[in-house]
Design a protein around this motif. Sequence first.
Motif, PDB file in Angstrom:
ATOM      1  N   THR A   2       0.831  -1.201   0.000  1.00  0.00           N
ATOM      2  CA  THR A   2       0.000   0.000   0.000  1.00  0.00           C
ATOM      3  C   THR A   2       0.864   1.249   0.000  1.00  0.00           C
ATOM      4  OG1 THR A   2      -0.149  -0.009   2.422  1.00  0.00           O
ATOM      5  CG2 THR A   2      -1.871  -1.177   1.209  1.00  0.00           C
TER       6      THR A   2
ATOM      7  N   VAL B 250      -0.495   4.881   4.975  1.00  0.00           N
ATOM      8  CA  VAL B 250      -1.524   4.586   5.968  1.00  0.00           C
ATOM      9  C   VAL B 250      -2.792   5.334   5.570  1.00  0.00           C
ATOM     10  CG1 VAL B 250      -2.148   4.682   8.414  1.00  0.00           C
ATOM     11  CG2 VAL B 250       0.244   4.359   7.745  1.00  0.00           C
TER      12      VAL B 250
ATOM     13  N   TYR C  21      -9.238   2.573   5.307  1.00  0.00           N
ATOM     14  CA  TYR C  21      -8.951   1.221   4.818  1.00  0.00           C
ATOM     15  C   TYR C  21     -10.205   0.348   4.958  1.00  0.00           C
ATOM     16  CZ  TYR C  21      -6.645  -3.288   4.339  1.00  0.00           C
ATOM     17  OH  TYR C  21      -6.287  -4.539   3.905  1.00  0.00           O
TER      18      TYR C  21
ATOM     19  N   CYS D 190      -9.113   3.025   0.912  1.00  0.00           N
ATOM     20  CA  CYS D 190      -7.802   3.612   0.578  1.00  0.00           C
ATOM     21  C   CYS D 190      -7.921   4.852  -0.303  1.00  0.00           C
ATOM     22  CB  CYS D 190      -6.909   2.567  -0.079  1.00  0.00           C
ATOM     23  SG  CYS D 190      -6.517   1.168   0.981  1.00  0.00           S
TER      24      CYS D 190
ATOM     25  N   LEU E 121      -5.285   7.209  16.531  1.00  0.00           N
ATOM     26  CA  LEU E 121      -5.460   6.519  15.261  1.00  0.00           C
ATOM     27  C   LEU E 121      -6.909   6.079  15.058  1.00  0.00           C
ATOM     28  CD1 LEU E 121      -2.284   4.256  15.416  1.00  0.00           C
ATOM     29  CD2 LEU E 121      -2.547   6.428  14.210  1.00  0.00           C
TER      30      LEU E 121
ATOM     31  N   LEU F 262      -8.185   1.915  10.361  1.00  0.00           N
ATOM     32  CA  LEU F 262      -6.919   1.436   9.811  1.00  0.00           C
ATOM     33  C   LEU F 262      -6.973  -0.071   9.643  1.00  0.00           C
ATOM     34  CD1 LEU F 262      -4.116   3.435  11.657  1.00  0.00           C
ATOM     35  CD2 LEU F 262      -5.270   3.950   9.520  1.00  0.00           C
TER      36      LEU F 262
ATOM     37  N   MET G 135      -2.275  -3.142   9.990  1.00  0.00           N
ATOM     38  CA  MET G 135      -1.715  -1.795   9.892  1.00  0.00           C
ATOM     39  C   MET G 135      -1.853  -1.014  11.192  1.00  0.00           C
ATOM     40  SD  MET G 135      -0.100   0.395   8.064  1.00  0.00           S
ATOM     41  CE  MET G 135      -0.224  -0.059   6.331  1.00  0.00           C
TER      42      MET G 135
ATOM     43  N   LYS H 255       0.859  -2.012  13.440  1.00  0.00           N
ATOM     44  CA  LYS H 255       2.133  -1.557  12.888  1.00  0.00           C
ATOM     45  C   LYS H 255       2.381  -0.085  13.202  1.00  0.00           C
ATOM     46  CE  LYS H 255       2.618  -2.657   8.597  1.00  0.00           C
ATOM     47  NZ  LYS H 255       3.466  -3.848   8.643  1.00  0.00           N
ATOM     48  N   VAL H 256       1.356   0.744  12.985  1.00  0.00           N
ATOM     49  CA  VAL H 256       1.507   2.173  13.228  1.00  0.00           C
ATOM     50  C   VAL H 256       1.713   2.461  14.711  1.00  0.00           C
ATOM     51  CG1 VAL H 256       0.396   4.431  13.042  1.00  0.00           C
ATOM     52  CG2 VAL H 256       0.205   2.791  11.161  1.00  0.00           C
TER      53      VAL H 256
ATOM     54  N   ILE I 180       6.092   4.857   6.073  1.00  0.00           N
ATOM     55  CA  ILE I 180       5.404   3.665   5.572  1.00  0.00           C
ATOM     56  C   ILE I 180       5.000   3.944   4.134  1.00  0.00           C
ATOM     57  CG2 ILE I 180       3.406   2.155   5.854  1.00  0.00           C
ATOM     58  CD1 ILE I 180       3.460   2.749   8.824  1.00  0.00           C
TER      59      ILE I 180
ATOM     60  N   THR J 266       3.340   7.662   4.185  1.00  0.00           N
ATOM     61  CA  THR J 266       2.984   8.290   5.461  1.00  0.00           C
ATOM     62  C   THR J 266       4.215   8.444   6.341  1.00  0.00           C
ATOM     63  OG1 THR J 266       0.756   7.345   5.413  1.00  0.00           O
ATOM     64  CG2 THR J 266       1.597   8.045   7.559  1.00  0.00           C
TER      65      THR J 266
END
Length: 282
Positions: free
Chosen positions: A197, A200, A204, A207, A220, A224, A236, A239-240, A257, A277
Amino acid sequence: MIEKPKFNSPFISSKPYKELIFIKLGGSLITTKDQAFEVQLDVISRLMTELSVFLIQNPDTRIILGHGSGSFGHSVASKYGTRDGLNNELDWQGYQEVWHAARELHDIVLACGMQFDFPLPLISFPPSASITASNHQITTWNLEPMTAATDNGLIPVVYGDVVFDDVLGGTILSTEELFIDLASVFKPERVLLFGKTDGVFADYPNCQNLLPHITAETVLPKALGNSESPDVTGGMLKKVRLMQRLCELSPKTKVRICSATREGQLIQALMGEARGTLITHK
């Protein structure tokens, strides 16, 4: 098309370096993540070629390379629930099978990076052989060998792998979790997480709404979401959050990212062209 290097490369050097970059090649990028044990050899070879070209042009840069387990480790780990811990002999059998699957992909990545006439100076640091954890948190990891490798121009390679855990028996640590621990010691200038992708997205999987900048304090959106393919260490959103934590521990580090599905995207990101991002401390 980027040509593979065919001459002696100057990037193996023990001279002081000006920048250290962590790179992760995402499992969804280097494997077909929804098809077990299917690797994208052409993609890995292209990414390694771009990395080699960059290092030849920038010999005063150092790299610590990581990669995901993609359809190798995640498919087996989903079957056994290895991330959640081990309770019986079958779980330990699964632990070994996850180790073997992750190692199989790791060996492929190493081979692709060493196929040139003068190969990338990759050196493996398997987490399963060097890390112990306690409830998913790293408790011991001797980083002196990795420090020596980095200082002397080698490229340490880590990957999502099983580790022994004194609470859970055993578990799996993602590359992002490894990077957090490494960043607290190495303090890299940049961390680049490459996937499929473009960054971020707040909406999602539609997108359409790319988040260009996230700080360690950004709340957040739950949209996501998770990965579209099996991902036992979280999608994701996880991950973030991990990268926000990394920026808290290493405030000067900038995380990006972004995608590397097209030729040239990896080297463009290494050259500092703004893509995807950005995640920073503030």
